[in-house]
Each structure stands twice: as structure tokens, then as C-alpha cells.
Design a protein around this motif. Sequence first.
Motif, PDB file in Angstrom:
ATOM      1  N   GLY A 140       0.883  -1.364   0.146  1.00 60.73           N
ATOM      2  CA  GLY A 140      -0.011  -0.031  -0.032  1.00 60.73           C
ATOM      3  C   GLY A 140       0.897   1.061  -0.038  1.00 60.73           C
ATOM      4  O   GLY A 140       0.186   2.299  -0.232  1.00 60.73           O
ATOM      5  N   GLU A 141       1.966   1.215   0.396  1.00 52.70           N
ATOM      6  CA  GLU A 141       2.919   2.207   0.348  1.00 52.70           C
ATOM      7  C   GLU A 141       3.416   2.774  -1.019  1.00 52.70           C
ATOM      8  O   GLU A 141       3.187   1.862  -1.955  1.00 52.70           O
ATOM      9  CB  GLU A 141       4.040   2.049   1.252  1.00 52.70           C
ATOM     10  N   THR A 142       3.834   4.116  -1.278  1.00 55.11           N
ATOM     11  CA  THR A 142       4.362   4.224  -2.734  1.00 55.11           C
ATOM     12  C   THR A 142       5.897   4.565  -2.571  1.00 55.11           C
ATOM     13  O   THR A 142       6.659   5.173  -1.738  1.00 55.11           O
ATOM     14  CB  THR A 142       4.043   5.783  -2.948  1.00 55.11           C
ATOM     15  N   LEU A 143       6.469   3.655  -3.608  1.00 51.27           N
ATOM     16  CA  LEU A 143       7.948   3.744  -4.063  1.00 51.27           C
ATOM     17  C   LEU A 143       8.384   4.479  -5.072  1.00 51.27           C
ATOM     18  O   LEU A 143       7.674   4.482  -6.141  1.00 51.27           O
ATOM     19  CB  LEU A 143       8.462   2.149  -4.107  1.00 51.27           C
ATOM     20  N   LEU A 144       9.294   5.192  -4.813  1.00 52.46           N
ATOM     21  CA  LEU A 144       9.794   6.231  -6.235  1.00 52.46           C
ATOM     22  C   LEU A 144      10.977   5.583  -6.601  1.00 52.46           C
ATOM     23  O   LEU A 144      11.891   5.633  -5.738  1.00 52.46           O
ATOM     24  CB  LEU A 144       9.963   7.668  -5.907  1.00 52.46           C
ATOM     25  N   VAL A 145      11.143   5.335  -7.865  1.00 52.57           N
ATOM     26  CA  VAL A 145      12.527   4.534  -8.209  1.00 52.57           C
ATOM     27  C   VAL A 145      13.083   5.624  -9.255  1.00 52.57           C
ATOM     28  O   VAL A 145      12.592   5.892 -10.325  1.00 52.57           O
ATOM     29  CB  VAL A 145      12.479   3.235  -8.706  1.00 52.57           C
ATOM     30  N   HIS A 146      14.319   6.103  -8.931  1.00 59.55           N
ATOM     31  CA  HIS A 146      15.065   6.973 -10.029  1.00 59.55           C
ATOM     32  C   HIS A 146      15.945   5.811 -10.850  1.00 59.55           C
ATOM     33  O   HIS A 146      16.510   4.798 -10.367  1.00 59.55           O
ATOM     34  CB  HIS A 146      15.965   7.784  -9.373  1.00 59.55           C
ATOM     35  N   GLY A 147      15.685   6.124 -12.304  1.00 61.16           N
ATOM     36  CA  GLY A 147      16.357   5.095 -13.102  1.00 61.16           C
ATOM     37  C   GLY A 147      15.678   3.805 -13.394  1.00 61.16           C
ATOM     38  O   GLY A 147      16.132   2.819 -13.178  1.00 61.16           O
ATOM     39  N   GLY A 148      14.248   4.114 -13.537  1.00 54.52           N
ATOM     40  CA  GLY A 148      13.381   2.607 -13.374  1.00 54.52           C
ATOM     41  C   GLY A 148      13.741   1.660 -14.433  1.00 54.52           C
ATOM     42  O   GLY A 148      13.347   0.604 -14.382  1.00 54.52           O
ATOM     43  N   ALA A 149      14.505   2.185 -15.738  1.00 57.47           N
ATOM     44  CA  ALA A 149      14.661   1.312 -16.586  1.00 57.47           C
ATOM     45  C   ALA A 149      16.193   0.484 -16.525  1.00 57.47           C
ATOM     46  O   ALA A 149      16.467  -0.143 -17.423  1.00 57.47           O
ATOM     47  CB  ALA A 149      14.626   2.119 -17.952  1.00 57.47           C
ATOM     48  N   SER A 150      16.855   0.944 -15.496  1.00 56.65           N
ATOM     49  CA  SER A 150      17.997   0.290 -15.300  1.00 56.65           C
ATOM     50  C   SER A 150      17.937  -1.107 -14.803  1.00 56.65           C
ATOM     51  O   SER A 150      16.797  -1.584 -14.252  1.00 56.65           O
ATOM     52  CB  SER A 150      19.076   1.055 -14.087  1.00 56.65           C
ATOM     53  N   GLY A 151      18.929  -1.840 -14.521  1.00 55.12           N
ATOM     54  CA  GLY A 151      18.857  -3.052 -13.764  1.00 55.12           C
ATOM     55  C   GLY A 151      18.344  -3.077 -12.471  1.00 55.12           C
ATOM     56  O   GLY A 151      17.617  -3.905 -12.255  1.00 55.12           O
ATOM     57  N   ILE A 152      18.706  -2.168 -11.791  1.00 53.25           N
ATOM     58  CA  ILE A 152      18.227  -2.019 -10.413  1.00 53.25           C
ATOM     59  C   ILE A 152      16.680  -1.491 -10.314  1.00 53.25           C
ATOM     60  O   ILE A 152      15.947  -2.234 -10.082  1.00 53.25           O
ATOM     61  CB  ILE A 152      19.030  -1.022  -9.693  1.00 53.25           C
ATOM     62  N   ASP A 205      -1.436  13.134  -4.247  1.00 55.25           N
ATOM     63  CA  ASP A 205      -2.356  14.180  -3.901  1.00 55.25           C
ATOM     64  C   ASP A 205      -1.464  14.839  -2.591  1.00 55.25           C
ATOM     65  O   ASP A 205      -2.012  15.196  -1.350  1.00 55.25           O
ATOM     66  CB  ASP A 205      -3.773  13.298  -3.112  1.00 55.25           C
ATOM     67  N   GLY A 206      -0.307  14.932  -2.624  1.00 52.95           N
ATOM     68  CA  GLY A 206       0.431  15.852  -1.630  1.00 52.95           C
ATOM     69  C   GLY A 206       1.159  15.032  -0.707  1.00 52.95           C
ATOM     70  O   GLY A 206       1.875  15.629   0.113  1.00 52.95           O
ATOM     71  N   ALA A 207       0.948  13.619  -0.666  1.00 51.62           N
ATOM     72  CA  ALA A 207       1.318  12.974   0.627  1.00 51.62           C
ATOM     73  C   ALA A 207       2.886  12.696   0.402  1.00 51.62           C
ATOM     74  O   ALA A 207       3.553  12.765   1.354  1.00 51.62           O
ATOM     75  CB  ALA A 207       0.691  11.713   0.566  1.00 51.62           C
ATOM     76  N   GLY A 208       3.165  12.510  -0.804  1.00 53.79           N
ATOM     77  CA  GLY A 208       4.662  12.007  -1.148  1.00 53.79           C
ATOM     78  C   GLY A 208       5.089  10.733  -1.121  1.00 53.79           C
ATOM     79  O   GLY A 208       3.839   9.806  -0.977  1.00 53.79           O
ATOM     80  N   ALA A 209       6.325  10.334  -1.432  1.00 54.53           N
ATOM     81  CA  ALA A 209       6.624   8.926  -1.571  1.00 54.53           C
ATOM     82  C   ALA A 209       6.973   8.224  -0.220  1.00 54.53           C
ATOM     83  O   ALA A 209       7.660   8.919   0.513  1.00 54.53           O
ATOM     84  CB  ALA A 209       7.777   8.922  -2.721  1.00 54.53           C
ATOM     85  N   ASP A 210       6.673   7.256   0.241  1.00 49.94           N
ATOM     86  CA  ASP A 210       6.929   6.550   1.490  1.00 49.94           C
ATOM     87  C   ASP A 210       8.128   6.192   1.557  1.00 49.94           C
ATOM     88  O   ASP A 210       9.200   6.198   2.484  1.00 49.94           O
ATOM     89  CB  ASP A 210       5.925   5.263   1.847  1.00 49.94           C
ATOM     90  N   VAL A 211       8.939   5.609   0.426  1.00 49.39           N
ATOM     91  CA  VAL A 211      10.266   5.024   0.165  1.00 49.39           C
ATOM     92  C   VAL A 211      10.702   5.703  -1.226  1.00 49.39           C
ATOM     93  O   VAL A 211      10.051   5.650  -2.364  1.00 49.39           O
ATOM     94  CB  VAL A 211      10.510   3.522   0.038  1.00 49.39           C
ATOM     95  N   ILE A 212      12.087   6.200  -1.362  1.00 44.22           N
ATOM     96  CA  ILE A 212      12.715   6.551  -2.636  1.00 44.22           C
ATOM     97  C   ILE A 212      14.025   5.739  -2.638  1.00 44.22           C
ATOM     98  O   ILE A 212      14.868   5.775  -1.942  1.00 44.22           O
ATOM     99  CB  ILE A 212      12.915   7.876  -2.557  1.00 44.22           C
ATOM    100  N   LEU A 213      14.338   5.217  -3.945  1.00 47.23           N
ATOM    101  CA  LEU A 213      15.634   4.517  -4.302  1.00 47.23           C
ATOM    102  C   LEU A 213      16.288   5.168  -5.271  1.00 47.23           C
ATOM    103  O   LEU A 213      15.794   5.618  -6.177  1.00 47.23           O
ATOM    104  CB  LEU A 213      15.300   2.972  -4.625  1.00 47.23           C
ATOM    105  N   ASP A 214      17.424   5.760  -4.675  1.00 46.10           N
ATOM    106  CA  ASP A 214      18.100   6.938  -5.609  1.00 46.10           C
ATOM    107  C   ASP A 214      19.485   6.512  -5.886  1.00 46.10           C
ATOM    108  O   ASP A 214      20.271   6.103  -5.161  1.00 46.10           O
ATOM    109  CB  ASP A 214      17.875   8.023  -4.489  1.00 46.10           C
ATOM    110  N   ILE A 215      19.784   6.799  -7.193  1.00 43.89           N
ATOM    111  CA  ILE A 215      21.110   6.413  -7.988  1.00 43.89           C
ATOM    112  C   ILE A 215      21.893   7.820  -8.163  1.00 43.89           C
ATOM    113  O   ILE A 215      23.077   7.588  -8.327  1.00 43.89           O
ATOM    114  CB  ILE A 215      20.960   5.544  -9.052  1.00 43.89           C
TER     115      ILE A 215
END
Length: 325
Positions: A140-152, A205-215
Motif C-alpha cells: 500500500g505504500e508508494t515507492l519512487l525509483v530513480h532510473g526505473g529502466a536500469s537493472g536495479i 495528492d500531496g502525501a509524497g513517496a514513502d520510500v525513494i530508491l536513489d542512484i
Amino acid sequence: MHAITIPESGGPEVLQWAEVPDPVPAEGEVLIEVAASAVNRADLLQRQGFYDPPPGASPYPGLECSGRIAALGPGVAGWAVGDEVCALLAGGGYAEKVAVPAGQVLPVPDGVDLVTAAALPEVTATVWSNVFMVAHLRPGETLLVHGGASGIGTMAIQLAKAVGARVAVTAGSKEKLAFCGDLGADVLIDYREQDFAEEIQRATDGAGADVILDIMGAKYLERNVNSLAVSGRLAIIGMQGGVKGELNIATLLRKRAAVTATSLRARPVTEKTSIVAAVREHVWPLIGAGQVRPVVDRTLPMRDAGAAHQVLESSGHIGKVLLVR
């Protein structure tokens, strides 16, 4: 045996396929006859002289491989000569043979061929350890992934969807974003034309991402923190956008948020063993059931590792680039 060596730091052209001494498995290690390895950003940094192997590790690049066990070192149980495996390495994957601690070895998952299995150890260990063991992504949480098309990125999308999370990704082309959407990503952000911080606020809706995976590291630090939800967790695993950034502690306090930064290569064997065991328990069944799959952009001969490095440097790939013997 032969391996890709780095006689001097520089561009892809410095990589050489050369004859080197065979590795010998030490206590608790297995010797793998390599079928394939995969190219990671860390390999490019090592070639450029910016990322030396940990003490005692193989001097040759390659942080993962697949192959067959050729020999067992003293004290190894649970594996046999001839077993088809893949492994997380501290180095040495670009070679005909590599010695690796037995705790970092995994069986080839059901439904995956031996060569393709080389695409799995680094991405599964990185994503599972950061997104789930450290950041504790929940259904139910939101994950933001930077570089979504990479292997990671392609692995993070699939694992997050498999546990019931919502996934947002950034990528730099319509083709890459479409591929991420096909994998299950819910929110597709073109970082070349859109501000990801604005888009993630709009999508939640303004809540933001619960987890961000950043490269990206420094370049994205401020916007990443601003994009976090209350009690959000930012996991930094790369520094393609620089190493020094400004962190607004007041924003972090207000959001009761956390920022973590991890690397995998230099961790002690005991920690890697724990991560690999968790991957085998939680990720391997998903692969066997067809819910998660390795994404391979292309395969190239191992002796042409320089060409594979050029592919990664141009960011023209989706998923993993494999080197095949």
C-alpha cells in the motif's frame, strides 16, 4: 585462465582479455567456472580508477556471475561440483573462473537459464537489502525509483509490485518509461521534461513517496527529501549526480523521515551472506512463480567488455548488459 584486466585507468579501451593465474578456493569458498557476468556502474568506476576492490578481493571487475561449481574449498557444505549457480561477488566476474564465499552463492532459479541468471545477484541483493531490509517498504505504500529502466530499477519495480506497493519511476525516454509501465510501474515521470518532485506530489495528492530508491546522490538530495511522505525513507545507493549536497534538517524533522546510504561490495562476508539468504527466501520463489523476471538488454562476448562499458556509459540500455564466455 583468462580474465579482463585493467593495466591502467582510462576509457573502455584499456580493458584487456589476458592470461592470469587461476584462483584457488580458500576455506569456506567455492570455485565457479563462469558462464556469464554482468556489467554494473561500479565496474565503470573501477576501470576509471575511482573504485578499488576491497582488500583481499579479486583485482578483476565483475560483481556477479553465473556458472557451474568446479571445486569446493575446505569446510563447504550444501554445494557440489557441477551445481549450476549464480553468485554475488566482490570482484572477479569478468573471468573464466572465480572463487567466492559459499554464503554468497545462489542456485539458478526455476525458469531461468544459466546465462540469464548472471543478471540477478547484484540487483536482487541491492534492491532487497535497501528497499525491504533497510527502508521496510510495506503493501500500500508508494515507492519512487530513480532510473526505473536500469537493472536495479526494473527489479525494484517488480519486487515492489509483488508485495503490493505502488511504484513511481523516473526515466529519460518514452521507450524506457513505456517498458517500466509494462513491468507494472503506476506513475511514469520523464526527468528530462518533468520535475519529479512536482509529479510525485501530484500523483500522491500531496502525501509524497514513502520510500525513494536513489542512484543520483547530491543532485537529487533536496528534491528527494521534499518528495518524502511523513515517516518517509530515502535510500541512496549511487552518486551519479555528485557526492556533496545540502540537507535541510528542519524538513527531515518535520517529516520524521530518514536518509540512509549503503554500498554492497565492501560489506563483510557475514552481512552479504545474510542478504543473499534473504534474497533466496523472499525473491527466488517470486522468480520461480513467474512474478518477477530478470531483464536483459543484450549479451556480448566477455572479451568485448569495453563495448559493453560503452553501452552503459551511453545509457542506451534497458535492464542488464551481460558478458558471456
